[in-house]
Design an enzyme around this catalytic site. Structure first.
Site, PDB file in Angstrom:
ATOM      1  N   ASP A   1       0.828  -1.215   0.000  1.00 50.90           N
ATOM      2  CA  ASP A   1       0.000   0.000   0.000  1.00 50.90           C
ATOM      3  C   ASP A   1       0.864   1.268   0.000  1.00 50.90           C
ATOM      4  OD1 ASP A   1      -1.753   2.080   0.639  1.00 50.90           O
ATOM      5  OD2 ASP A   1      -2.516   1.161   2.473  1.00 50.90           O
TER       6      ASP A   1
ATOM      7  N   HIS B   1      -3.868   4.531   6.615  1.00 59.04           N
ATOM      8  CA  HIS B   1      -2.798   3.967   5.783  1.00 59.04           C
ATOM      9  C   HIS B   1      -1.421   4.187   6.408  1.00 59.04           C
ATOM     10  CE1 HIS B   1      -5.468   3.252   2.311  1.00 59.04           C
ATOM     11  NE2 HIS B   1      -6.086   4.352   2.719  1.00 59.04           N
TER      12      HIS B   1
END
Lengths: 551, 551
Positions: free
Chosen positions: B194, B367
């Site tokens: 990610d 994130h």
């Protein structure tokens, strides 16, 4: 007769309050501070820019505008000058650099020889009718900005302009703390202060921190360096030039506005470049890539600026080479983020390395953060506090900060544009009603003639497009003659929509033929039937025009 | 015959790479990871959402899709499920909460009984043809998210899903470090990780920091507290509920989706609320304002959500009271900033106090930031590194981080959507060509039939509007009969434009009457003449339709 009150009117623009234009009125005399524009938000379709609605001043023919003072040279403080000067006759006061930037605008509007421009230097006092305006230097992201100590018959009002407290600015000209202290010692009735960063804790970093970030990039860059920034950010160009000298690179300039601004700033002494540093874009190609830096505009994604053209591969003198390093020395203005990020992605796609904040500290804000805002209030110690320059959320936050440093809540005026704030001779404040109006759209050559109804239509057109129907009917039998003509734009692609348009033609024929006696209303019936059909088939609501032609 | 290679294809969506959908193919078998949508950018006019272009898989009729694995329940990983399931027959694998959210979508699309949904728990291994997928728990801004260790005939590929390394998550379920270490010990061929926050230095704060921010707000709030957040952010709702209990407040829920999600999450055990905490909106009114908290959706400015309706004064059960405190427990998604800030300003205007980041830490990202991304690479120590989930600029930055922790540059694959990355049995990587296509616009009920030509027309219509002309000509003399009919929308206001439309009618009459022999081309001549006239008078270029009707 009672003595008049001082009236302060934030005329403003869109979104931000008291930013673009403010009037100070006492009796039949007034001064104006700034004449700026705002850029449209994403849903203001087709709008070029927005100007403050200064009808209130025009509807007051007895009012004598004694002077217009421009605090600094940014668009949101200067951009409406041609609109204001087409309506008022008054001298315009500006510091040398700000005047230089105003002259460019007035020249383009063919108004330069019609406007009386007066140069002053920070520290000068301007006598404008009953008002005596004591100017003082402030730091911001453009040189030669000022704040104002406005002496009025009811007391002193301090207006900060756009400011930050930079102790180590690039031009080594710190804010005029002595003047702020001196105004404070005389007693300040009201402080109007820049709220832009009222939701940012701490201090805004000095412009000097950028030198260190530039050093890192210049040390490591394997090829050319290109730096995109605002054409008016003269101090940043000075920093680029100094970094170029430190690392033995020559400086090229891409773009007309950037070149013109550099020339003007050099002539006026706001930019110091050694004579052999600047090279032309043709000369750039003759140098080793490691020996050049190029400054350019386009940090907001403007399609015609040098950076966008480079990203799209459409610049006529430059193209991206694999080892290029590009520095985005700016932040996207709110609303421009997507466009700017798209350009950064394109530049990466072409093989460049792109450096932007937060990857490195290659840009800092030009506005005071919370600790600086509190310092300003504590330096001035005003009786009243009026947060300006920001959206309502910023003003509310700035008001909370003022309360924290001891300004009583009832002496803080958070108002919206068009609200008149009055101060009488006893030093009491009254907040009046809001004047109607607020801002004016400029679209092409039209000023103020595009309103909310047009905006709504554009929104529908943008979302679902338009369909136009033309059908002939026999004037005797009232039956359709020939084939109905149906055209569309922005609705469905003709390739996919043949079936839909065939069905639409049958619908038109049926509605017309079955409503023989609906003269004068047939086009409405056709529009309604097609609206239903299109929505059922596509879930879209295009704007539909239908013409029924008797033949 | 040579053994096949493993092919990884980021099918993706718009802007971000490898985010919404990824295919893993070996021979004639494939698995799909995620089926998400993207939201349109500001200039994609009228588009509802965007789905990945999975034609490549459909054009391959021999391909056996062994399973579709959904990593977590966010729209950008689930939203295209009905489009994918209308085209493929394969079981869909999801953890309990993700499955619950998928069921809602499939039900709305009337596909629930046609799709085979299989529940798994993080830690389970899924046997899908030649692929063996070892799932592991990760932390993110929705519970029950997983990453995947995909065992293939050429080696193990680790796909992180959306993740952050939260050591103190709200559900006390930290990421499965042991599994990451175990996969690493077996040797990982490639890591797909990610990249969303690859430009953010440091660590993303734990969800727990929000408790402290909530404490401050709950302690000081003089009246009701309203908290806006994502309906899927179950852990945030848990935090709100816990703060409510600490400060003796009851919890109301505004909005259908929020209520449904809370019910489902309670049933599945992802949300623990004491039985008497929840009250209805009717009951809210019966309590002292200091004794209630209301959670709602609308943090992205969605016009139909509770928060927008409150800001506009159009909510049928609630309205803003002067002492209300509103917490925006979210960040605006890029592109939504203006809309969200406008709502915050409106809420202030109605007298509420609004708390948002950066004023207080009432939201954190879901994130990983740079240090976490480096930790992931160092935990896995893959042979190859493939940054995914981010725009190209984020992938490039993530690649730089991977180089810093020792992955050789030639073993890092930064690709765009549609690029096939192959791994052969020797463990060598090849980057192939990019497949044509990339994403598909969904507009109303239309999927993929709105393309760039329609987009361009909508842009013109949005900017300058449309003008429609209808004129009758005598079929014998070819002269205009009666008055030309001119209608416009989104161009000029009829109030201001009478003169302009009069001039336009004269222009139409002149052009038609003077071009007697231009049969079949007259409408073009009229369009050209009006285009010139309108541009000269308004600097705008509306789309013009002209019909010439012989009578």
């Amino acid at each position: 007769m009672a003595k008049p009150s001082l009236q302060i009117i934030p005329i403003g623009g869109f979104g931000e309050i008291g930013k673009n234009m403010t009037a100070f009125q006492y009796g039949d005399e007034a001064i104006i501070v700034d004449t700026g524009i705002m850029f449209p938000e994403g849903d203001m379709l087709g709008i070029d820019y927005i100007i403050p609605d200064f009808h209130y001043l025009m509807d007051n023919p007895g009012l004598k505008i004694k002077g217009i003072i421009i605090t600094h040279g940014h668009e949101d403080h200067t951009g409406a000058i041609q609109h204001v000067m087409s309506n008022f006759h008054a001298p315009v006061y500006a510091t040398p650099l700000t005047r230089g930037l105003l002259e460019v605008k007035l020249k383009q509007a063919r108004l330069l020889d019609k406007v009386e421009l007066v140069t002053f230097k920070a520290g000068d006092t301007l006598k404008l009718g009953v008002f005596s305006v004591e100017t003082f230097h402030v730091c911001h992201s453009i040189p030669d900005g000022v704040g104002l100590g406005i002496k009025t018959p009811v007391g002193i009002v301090v207006h900060t302009g756009d400011f930050k407290f930079d102790h180590t600015p690039v031009d080594n000209w710190p804010p005029d703390f002595a003047k702020l202290a001196e105004l404070s010692s005389r007693g300040v009735l009201a402080l109007m202060s820049d709220s832009t960063n009222a939701d940012r804790p701490g201090w805004t970093p000095s412009e000097r921190v950028i030198d260190a970030a530039f050093d890192t990039v210049f040390r490591d860059a394997p090829g050319r360096i290109m730096i995109a920034t605002f054409a008016s950010l003269i101090s940043r160009i000075q920093q680029v030039a100094e970094a170029a000298q430190r690392y033995g690179r020559k400086l090229g300039v891409a773009g007309h506005t950037m070149s013109e601004n550099i020339k003007m700033a050099m002539n006026l002494g706001y930019l110091q470049l050694p004579p052999d540093l600047l090279i032309s874009l043709d000369e750039v190609k003759k140098h080793n890539p490691k020996e050049v830096v190029i400054v350019m505009t386009g940090t907001q994604g403007e399609p015609s600026a040098a950076l966008s053209r480079l990203a799209m591969g459409r610049h006529n003198q430059l193209s991206i080479l694999p080892n290029d390093t590009i520095i985005m020395s700016s932040h996207p203005i709110p609303g421009n983020e997507e466009l700017v990020h798209r350009i950064i992605n394109r530049l990466f796609q072409r093989g460049a390395n792109v450096i932007y904040d937060p990857i490195a500290a290659v840009h800092v804000s030009g506005h005071a953060s919370q600790e600086e805002q509190k310092l300003m209030i504590n330096l001035i110690r005003p009786k009243y506090f009026i947060p300006v320059h920001g959206e309502l959320r910023h003003l509310k936050q700035h008001a909370l900060l003022a309360e924290q440093v001891g300004i009583p809540k009832e002496r803080i005026a958070v108002v919206e544009n068009g609200t008149i704030i009055s101060f009488d001779h006893k030093g009491d404040m009254t907040i009046g009603e809001r004047l109607p109006g607020g801002y004016v759209f400029v679209d092409g050559s039209g000023v103020g003639n595009v309103g909310m109804a047009i905006m709504r239509d554009r929104e529908i057109l943008a979302r679902d497009g338009v369909v136009v129907v033309n059908v002939s009917v026999d004037r005797h039998t009232q039956q359709v003659v020939g084939e109905p003509d149906i055209l569309s734009r922005g609705f469905v692609s003709t390739r996919d929509a043949n079936d839909l348009l065939d069905t639409a033609k049958q619908t038109v024929r049926k509605v017309v033929n079955q409503n023989v006696y609906a003269n004068g209303r047939k086009h409405e019936l056709v529009q309604e039937a097609l609206n239903r059909l299109f929505y059922n088939e596509t879930k879209r609501h295009p704007i539909i025009f239908a013409f029924i032609n008797p033949v």
